[in-house]
Design a protein around this motif. Sequence first.
Motif, PDB file in Angstrom:
ATOM      1  N   LEU A 106      -1.792  44.013 -16.525  1.00 23.24           N
ATOM      2  CA  LEU A 106      -2.076  44.318 -17.930  1.00 23.24           C
ATOM      3  C   LEU A 106      -1.220  43.470 -18.865  1.00 23.24           C
ATOM      4  O   LEU A 106      -1.708  42.983 -19.894  1.00 23.24           O
ATOM      5  CB  LEU A 106      -1.820  45.797 -18.213  1.00 23.24           C
ATOM      6  CG  LEU A 106      -2.936  46.773 -17.876  1.00 23.24           C
ATOM      7  CD1 LEU A 106      -2.447  48.198 -18.054  1.00 23.24           C
ATOM      8  CD2 LEU A 106      -4.162  46.523 -18.738  1.00 23.24           C
ATOM      9  N   ILE A 109      -2.667  40.026 -18.910  1.00 24.57           N
ATOM     10  CA  ILE A 109      -3.873  40.005 -19.741  1.00 24.57           C
ATOM     11  C   ILE A 109      -3.498  40.001 -21.218  1.00 24.57           C
ATOM     12  O   ILE A 109      -4.075  39.258 -22.027  1.00 24.57           O
ATOM     13  CB  ILE A 109      -4.777  41.212 -19.408  1.00 24.57           C
ATOM     14  CG1 ILE A 109      -5.381  41.062 -18.012  1.00 24.57           C
ATOM     15  CG2 ILE A 109      -5.889  41.361 -20.454  1.00 24.57           C
ATOM     16  CD1 ILE A 109      -6.158  42.270 -17.540  1.00 24.57           C
ATOM     17  N   TRP A 125      -8.465  40.130 -15.264  1.00 28.37           N
ATOM     18  CA  TRP A 125      -9.203  41.397 -15.285  1.00 28.37           C
ATOM     19  C   TRP A 125      -9.818  41.671 -13.926  1.00 28.37           C
ATOM     20  O   TRP A 125      -9.871  42.819 -13.474  1.00 28.37           O
ATOM     21  CB  TRP A 125     -10.319  41.379 -16.335  1.00 28.37           C
ATOM     22  CG  TRP A 125     -11.233  42.558 -16.134  1.00 28.37           C
ATOM     23  CD1 TRP A 125     -11.035  43.836 -16.564  1.00 28.37           C
ATOM     24  CD2 TRP A 125     -12.462  42.578 -15.385  1.00 28.37           C
ATOM     25  NE1 TRP A 125     -12.062  44.658 -16.140  1.00 28.37           N
ATOM     26  CE2 TRP A 125     -12.944  43.901 -15.405  1.00 28.37           C
ATOM     27  CE3 TRP A 125     -13.186  41.608 -14.702  1.00 28.37           C
ATOM     28  CZ2 TRP A 125     -14.131  44.273 -14.769  1.00 28.37           C
ATOM     29  CZ3 TRP A 125     -14.354  41.971 -14.061  1.00 28.37           C
ATOM     30  CH2 TRP A 125     -14.826  43.290 -14.106  1.00 28.37           C
ATOM     31  N   LEU A 128      -7.415  43.425 -11.948  1.00 27.68           N
ATOM     32  CA  LEU A 128      -7.271  44.804 -12.412  1.00 27.68           C
ATOM     33  C   LEU A 128      -8.415  45.663 -11.880  1.00 27.68           C
ATOM     34  O   LEU A 128      -8.210  46.801 -11.443  1.00 27.68           O
ATOM     35  CB  LEU A 128      -7.246  44.839 -13.940  1.00 27.68           C
ATOM     36  CG  LEU A 128      -6.941  46.199 -14.570  1.00 27.68           C
ATOM     37  CD1 LEU A 128      -5.480  46.570 -14.336  1.00 27.68           C
ATOM     38  CD2 LEU A 128      -7.247  46.189 -16.066  1.00 27.68           C
ATOM     39  N   THR A 282     -11.351  45.664 -19.907  1.00 26.34           N
ATOM     40  CA  THR A 282      -9.981  45.974 -19.488  1.00 26.34           C
ATOM     41  C   THR A 282      -9.664  47.438 -19.745  1.00 26.34           C
ATOM     42  O   THR A 282      -9.138  48.142 -18.867  1.00 26.34           O
ATOM     43  CB  THR A 282      -8.977  45.079 -20.234  1.00 26.34           C
ATOM     44  OG1 THR A 282      -9.141  43.717 -19.814  1.00 26.34           O
ATOM     45  CG2 THR A 282      -7.544  45.507 -19.941  1.00 26.34           C
TER      46      THR A 282
END
Length: 329
Positions: A106, A109, A125, A128, A282
């Motif tokens: 995160l 990102i 992403w 993630l 996200t």
Amino acid sequence: MPRFDTLAELREFLENNATGMAHDTLRSAADSREKRRTDAAEVNQAITKRWSQGLAALDAAIFAMGQNGLMMLKRLDEVDAADPNDSHQTVRVVLALQQFNALIVLQEIQVLLQAGFWSGAAARWRALHETAVTAKVIAERDATLAQRYLDHGFVVQTRRLTAYFDEHGIGPVAPAELASRTKKAAALEQAHGVSNASSKFREPYGWAIPLMGMNAKGRRMRPSMEALEKLAGLDHRRLLVASAHGIVHGDSGGIGGTVLMEDGQWLGGPTERFIETVARPTFETLIHLAGATHVGFEPELNDFCELICLVGSSLMTLCGDAIEKFPRE
């Protein structure tokens, strides 16, 4: 630059002039550094102005993930002290790993989006998303699968270290320790073997072999991220994962989509465009991930269960609200 009639002439010119040209390039780059910084600052300001609320929500989500992760670590220590044989502890360890991995991704990102590198953020992403898939699959099952996940990581990493040492004669692990790891990895492979499986434990996603269905020949099918996505109920993002895959691996579609814009513009740096195309998924992915890591962390209703579910629910609500702050354009 002079013209050359043969490759031999070009080669001779380069051999005689390449070093000087390299130094000239270094000097020119240093001279243009301030302009690049100015351009980057302008992109950053444009992004901050346009998506200030959404970026603030991302800050809050990162903070919450970090704080909640610390609570998870404290709980792990408490359970170890009270009952080292707690059957759910292995699941907690895996979910804590997913929590902190997501926290790092995160932040990556966030930095990439804020700087205008949306394609890099899209590539992260994908990581993630796969973390969320793994967390959901583990959270919805038992300690046996969680232990397979941890042991699979040990086996895979040991094989990587061994291959590197065999190739280069050096590595981050001493030979004696590597030999010990290799012996343990072999034992784990044997212990986790599944009969009638189409793949081996050491292969990609080998920890998930028991979750796979049987094929027409009565053999358990090879696990894949696509199969795990279906088990986790996150296969609705498969097309977006495929697009991110192209960016990660730099295939022709990925490169074409990140370098050549729809209006014919060639992109060679940051841009304030396309931020919402990464920010929205996200936050959506984080909702699923937070639900898995928090709700799955404690199997019984107690004070900590109430607390971790409360903070998890708060984080999920924050992410849901944030999606509306990055409207579709």
